[in-house]
Structure formats: C-alpha cells, structure tokens
Design a protein around this motif. Structure first.
Motif, PDB file in Angstrom:
ATOM      1  N   THR A  38      12.942  10.039 -10.336  1.00 29.38           N
ATOM      2  CA  THR A  38      14.163   9.610  -9.651  1.00 29.38           C
ATOM      3  C   THR A  38      14.686  10.665  -8.691  1.00 29.38           C
ATOM      4  O   THR A  38      14.956  10.379  -7.519  1.00 29.38           O
ATOM      5  N   ILE A  42      14.654  10.827  -4.331  1.00 31.46           N
ATOM      6  CA  ILE A  42      15.806  11.146  -3.476  1.00 31.46           C
ATOM      7  C   ILE A  42      15.445  12.271  -2.511  1.00 31.46           C
ATOM      8  O   ILE A  42      15.701  12.176  -1.302  1.00 31.46           O
ATOM      9  N   MET A  45      12.922  10.898   0.075  1.00 32.11           N
ATOM     10  CA  MET A  45      13.570  10.087   1.098  1.00 32.11           C
ATOM     11  C   MET A  45      14.329  10.967   2.090  1.00 32.11           C
ATOM     12  O   MET A  45      14.276  10.740   3.298  1.00 32.11           O
ATOM     13  N   SER A  57      17.775   2.663   4.076  1.00 33.45           N
ATOM     14  CA  SER A  57      18.747   1.986   3.224  1.00 33.45           C
ATOM     15  C   SER A  57      18.221   1.855   1.796  1.00 33.45           C
ATOM     16  O   SER A  57      17.017   1.811   1.567  1.00 33.45           O
ATOM     17  N   GLU A  58      19.156   1.736   0.862  1.00 35.78           N
ATOM     18  CA  GLU A  58      18.770   1.485  -0.529  1.00 35.78           C
ATOM     19  C   GLU A  58      18.015   0.164  -0.641  1.00 35.78           C
ATOM     20  O   GLU A  58      17.128   0.009  -1.473  1.00 35.78           O
ATOM     21  N   LEU A  59      18.345  -0.789   0.220  1.00 35.01           N
ATOM     22  CA  LEU A  59      17.677  -2.091   0.193  1.00 35.01           C
ATOM     23  C   LEU A  59      16.202  -1.982   0.585  1.00 35.01           C
ATOM     24  O   LEU A  59      15.385  -2.808   0.168  1.00 35.01           O
ATOM     25  N   ASP A  60      15.868  -0.956   1.363  1.00 36.68           N
ATOM     26  CA  ASP A  60      14.470  -0.742   1.749  1.00 36.68           C
ATOM     27  C   ASP A  60      13.624  -0.359   0.547  1.00 36.68           C
ATOM     28  O   ASP A  60      12.405  -0.472   0.572  1.00 36.68           O
ATOM     29  N   MET A  61      14.277   0.113  -0.512  1.00 33.47           N
ATOM     30  CA  MET A  61      13.564   0.617  -1.676  1.00 33.47           C
ATOM     31  C   MET A  61      13.389  -0.425  -2.774  1.00 33.47           C
ATOM     32  O   MET A  61      12.822  -0.131  -3.804  1.00 33.47           O
ATOM     33  N   VAL A  62      13.857  -1.644  -2.576  1.00 36.61           N
ATOM     34  CA  VAL A  62      13.832  -2.678  -3.608  1.00 36.61           C
ATOM     35  C   VAL A  62      12.467  -3.321  -3.824  1.00 36.61           C
ATOM     36  O   VAL A  62      12.052  -3.504  -4.960  1.00 36.61           O
TER      37      VAL A  62
END
Length: 84
Positions: A38, A42, A45, A57-62
C-alpha cells in the motif's frame, strides 16, 4: 509516452526488488507479488506523477487490470492528466 511510462514502471519495480526470471513483461502482477504494498503504491504513483508531470486519480486505480504492468501502463497513459 506509453513506452516511457512502461520503462519507468519496470525501473521502479526493480528498485524495490529484482524481477523473477520467468516474468512475462506486461502481464507481470506487480501489486500483490511483493513488489508493491500500500505505501509502496503511493510512493510509486507519486514518482510517476512527478516524472511525467501528471496527475493520477484514485479512480484510475480501481480496475483489476491496474495490478498488472500492462494494465497499469495503459490506464496511466489513457487517464493520466497533464498538470503543466
């Protein structure tokens, strides 16, 4: 830019630990294999964002594909937004 991101990803992975000899390049699952935890993700990234002057974006990591090198590179190449 995709190839530059791919090379950077492999460089960052190998800074953490050598890749297994039987690694299959883009299909290598670097998240969950001990190459990135984890906190490591970070930092990883942040390094990509800094080196390529972009925001991820955090959404890119989903998507599940994000865990393998090829999926990660494709997601960053497609969705990373330039901040210059």
């Amino acid at each position: 830019m995709t190839e530059a991101i791919r090379q950077c990803v492999f460089r960052l992975i190998e800074e953490k630990s050598k890749l297994p000899k039987d690694v299959a390049g883009d299909s290598f699952k670097f998240i969950g294999s001990g190459h990135a935890n984890t906190i490591g993700i970070i930092k990883f990234m942040a390094e990509i964002e800094f080196e390529f002057v972009m925001e991820i974006s955090e959404l890119d990591m989903v998507p599940p594909e994000f865990r393998i090198v090829g999926g990660f590179v494709a997601s960053i190449s497609k969705n990373g937004r330039s901040i210059t």
